[in-house]
Design an enzyme around this catalytic site. Structure first.
Site, PDB file in Angstrom:
ATOM      1  N   ASP A  47      21.578 -92.759  77.541  1.00 56.08           N
ATOM      2  CA  ASP A  47      23.030 -92.602  77.617  1.00 56.08           C
ATOM      3  C   ASP A  47      23.449 -91.647  78.728  1.00 56.08           C
ATOM      4  OD1 ASP A  47      23.388 -94.383  75.569  1.00 56.08           O
ATOM      5  OD2 ASP A  47      23.663 -92.864  74.010  1.00 56.08           O
ATOM      6  N   ASP A 117      33.188 -86.970  76.967  1.00 58.27           N
ATOM      7  CA  ASP A 117      33.936 -85.792  76.536  1.00 58.27           C
ATOM      8  C   ASP A 117      34.082 -84.735  77.618  1.00 58.27           C
ATOM      9  OD1 ASP A 117      31.366 -84.460  76.500  1.00 58.27           O
ATOM     10  OD2 ASP A 117      31.054 -85.233  74.482  1.00 58.27           O
ATOM     11  N   THR A 153      30.915 -90.523  68.996  1.00 60.44           N
ATOM     12  CA  THR A 153      29.610 -90.580  68.332  1.00 60.44           C
ATOM     13  C   THR A 153      28.636 -89.540  68.891  1.00 60.44           C
ATOM     14  OG1 THR A 153      28.873 -92.274  69.909  1.00 60.44           O
ATOM     15  CG2 THR A 153      29.814 -93.041  67.832  1.00 60.44           C
ATOM     16  N   ALA A 154      29.102 -88.705  69.815  1.00 60.69           N
ATOM     17  CA  ALA A 154      28.221 -87.740  70.475  1.00 60.69           C
ATOM     18  C   ALA A 154      28.495 -86.315  69.973  1.00 60.69           C
ATOM     19  CB  ALA A 154      28.386 -87.858  71.988  1.00 60.69           C
ATOM     20  N   TYR A 155      28.818 -85.396  70.879  1.00 59.01           N
ATOM     21  CA  TYR A 155      29.019 -83.985  70.528  1.00 59.01           C
ATOM     22  C   TYR A 155      30.095 -83.839  69.450  1.00 59.01           C
ATOM     23  CZ  TYR A 155      28.946 -78.939  71.683  1.00 59.01           C
ATOM     24  OH  TYR A 155      28.800 -77.573  71.657  1.00 59.01           O
ATOM     25  N   ASN A 156      31.148 -84.638  69.558  1.00 58.01           N
ATOM     26  CA  ASN A 156      32.225 -84.606  68.571  1.00 58.01           C
ATOM     27  C   ASN A 156      31.710 -84.824  67.153  1.00 58.01           C
ATOM     28  OD1 ASN A 156      35.075 -85.237  67.435  1.00 58.01           O
ATOM     29  ND2 ASN A 156      33.983 -87.169  67.161  1.00 58.01           N
ATOM     30  N   LEU A 157      30.814 -85.788  66.989  1.00 55.31           N
ATOM     31  CA  LEU A 157      30.268 -86.087  65.662  1.00 55.31           C
ATOM     32  C   LEU A 157      29.459 -84.903  65.136  1.00 55.31           C
ATOM     33  CD1 LEU A 157      30.058 -88.380  63.542  1.00 55.31           C
ATOM     34  CD2 LEU A 157      27.929 -89.069  64.652  1.00 55.31           C
ATOM     35  N   GLN A 209      27.388 -82.876  82.271  1.00 59.16           N
ATOM     36  CA  GLN A 209      26.682 -82.972  83.544  1.00 59.16           C
ATOM     37  C   GLN A 209      27.252 -82.092  84.647  1.00 59.16           C
ATOM     38  OE1 GLN A 209      25.679 -86.940  84.759  1.00 59.16           O
ATOM     39  NE2 GLN A 209      25.542 -87.695  82.666  1.00 59.16           N
TER      40      GLN A 209
END
EC number: 2.7.1.23
Length: 249
Positions: A47, A117, A153-157, A209
């Site tokens: 990803d 994000d 579905t990433a850091y937020n989750l 990044q």
């Protein structure tokens, strides 16, 4: 002749060697390999590589075919073994385009864009920061996550935020380790202006990044971007099926 771009993580020796072979095979099949004028790009990796690809080609509207060779691969479409079959389908036009909303921050005359994000957090000594979202809320926390549907579905989750279905144009504001137990994520569909009230060494990070230093008193406008990330889909995208298989829901 169809032009295709290839984006991969050069620091990973296995992926880099595989990418060189893929490029050789593409040329052998009659493709021209170049990002300039590409009809689509192959993202070879996980990803993180797809996020980098989005940053490179979103302005040009070039669609991405994610080839899973890395970690989670939640955004990927195929595995490497399926690439030749995928190329045949693309040549025949047997695919659809999945457009994803992006998010942007405007700070000091610069526009910073992300697919997943934007995160405001500490870069130095451990201390809470204070941020005010004008007309919305005030936060005392380790930081704030502004997440798109793709990034939900990433850091937020991980921070306890909700999932948004992929076609949602809204975004989520989630606090990182908030001081108050009453602080909850907020789903917004409007631009917001935030002010860093206190923080010391604070940075704005785009898709994990790129980092940009933020100073106390600085104002940042966050909103939905006009840019879209476009993905090639060879079959119906089963969002909740992927959520279940990836996260055990």
């Amino acid at each position: 002749m169809i032009t295709v771009g290839v984006i991969y993580k050069n620091e990973n020796e296995l992926i880099a060697n595989t990418a060189k072979q893929v490029i050789k095979d593409l040329k052998g099949q009659g493709f021209k390999v170049s990002l300039s004028g590409a009809k689509f790009v192959l993202s070879l990796g996980g990803d993180g590589t797809i996020l980098r690809a989005a940053g490179l080609v979103a302005k040009q509207g070039i669609p991405i075919l994610g080839v899973h060779m890395g970690g989670l691969g939640f955004l990927s479409e195929i595995f490497l073994a399926e690439l030749n079959e995928a190329l045949i389908k693309i040549k025949k036009g047997q695919y659809t385009i999945d457009e994803r909303t992006m998010i942007e921050a405007q700070v000091r005359g610069k526009t910073i864009t992300a697919l997943n994000d934007l995160v405001i957090g500490k870069s130095g000594i451990s201390r809470v920061i204070k941020i005010e979202l004008e007309g919305v809320a005030k936060y005392t926390a380790d930081g704030l996550i502004f997440s798109t549907a793709s990034g939900s579905t990433a850091y937020n989750l991980s921070a306890g935020g909700p999932l948004l279905t992929p076609q949602s144009a809204s975004y989520v504001v989630s606090a990182i380790c908030p001081h108050s137990s009453s602080t909850r994520p907020i789903v917004l569909d409007m631009p917001v202006t935030l002010v860093l009230k206190r923080g010391g060494e604070v940075v704005l990070t785009s898709d994990g990044q790129h980092m940009f230093p933020i100073k106390e008193g600085q104002t940042i406008k966050v909103q939905r971007s006009k840019l879209k990330t476009r993905f090639i889909r060879l079959q119906k995208y089963d969002f909740f099926g992927r959520v279940k298989s990836s996260f055990g829901f």
